[in-house]
Write an enzyme that holds these catalytic residues in place. Sequence first.
Site, PDB file in Angstrom:
ATOM      1  CB  SER A  59      -0.795  -0.130   1.215  1.00 19.08           C
ATOM      2  OG  SER A  59      -1.388   1.385   1.474  1.00 19.08           O
ATOM      3  CE1 TYR A  92      -4.788  -2.274   4.601  1.00 20.02           C
ATOM      4  CE2 TYR A  92      -3.930  -0.336   4.349  1.00 20.02           C
ATOM      5  CZ  TYR A  92      -4.365  -1.661   3.675  1.00 20.02           C
ATOM      6  OH  TYR A  92      -4.503  -1.641   2.254  1.00 20.02           O
TER       7      TYR A  92
END
Length: 246
Positions: free
Chosen positions: A141, A155
């Site tokens: 990400s 996350y």
Amino acid sequence: MSDLTGKRALVTGASRGIGAAIALALAKAGADVAITYSASPDRAAEVVRGIEALGRRGTAIQADSADPAAIRRSVEEAVGALGGLDILVNNAGIARGGPLETMRLEDIDAIIDVNIRSVVLASQAAIPHLGQGGRIVNIGSCLAERVAMPGITVYSMSKSALISLTKGLSRELGPRGITVNIVHPGPTDTDMNPADGPQAEGQRQLVSVGHYGQPEDIAAAVVFLAGPGGRQINGAGITVDGGLNA
Ligand code: NDP
């Protein structure tokens, strides 16, 4: 365009979103593709039909990426169905947010299990099957490198962990002709992060190209890394985020 004719790929978490686009793009480039899913058999079957419509072999395997035994079984089932394995794409991931102060232990564990441990275990299970020219592509990400907003700490940590996993494993497997790389999506229009969702406008403002990515944008980078053009790229990250992290 990468030619993946004769290659056999496993994409985790590919019943929807980015994983589904990756599976279809690999098939379009000539690969036979196995996918895993957790809870969407109908969506997974639809992806398999798409792979088969492209003239390739496709198979869907139910395997919860939080379950170590299921991960190992899914790799063996993919190898059995396709007759071997050349490409592993570790895509399955979950996003659970909120301030760390109030996050529940079960959510922290779920993120670590699915986003980190499953990548370690699927790679471990796949390595004995990968030969010269083999590929592992992890899906990270843009948050792995720059956390531009609050409430997404664990996350983001889980995706940062994949950077060192990618680099370390590239050192182990490079001498065997197997590359290991990571693709970092930015805001990409999927069920996880819909372009018309409540969090979308704030993210869009951070993206210099002014719009969300589509799953196919991420798939294009994966297909490139998986193909012959990626043979000299190892331990690297490609950020596909419309300029968010610039
Ligand atoms: P989606 O939530 O839209 O789709 C997730 C996919 O993963 C589904 O196919 C789902 O299967 C599968 N999956 C979820 N949990 C599990 C599990 N425990 N075991 C097996 N499969 C599972 O996500 P995206 O397509 O948006 O995300 C794909 C990857 O890209 C993730 O790693 C995510 O972190 C990353 N990413 C996404 C961004 C975005 O903006 N969308 C940005 C940056 C990174 P099922 O249908 O069965 O539930």
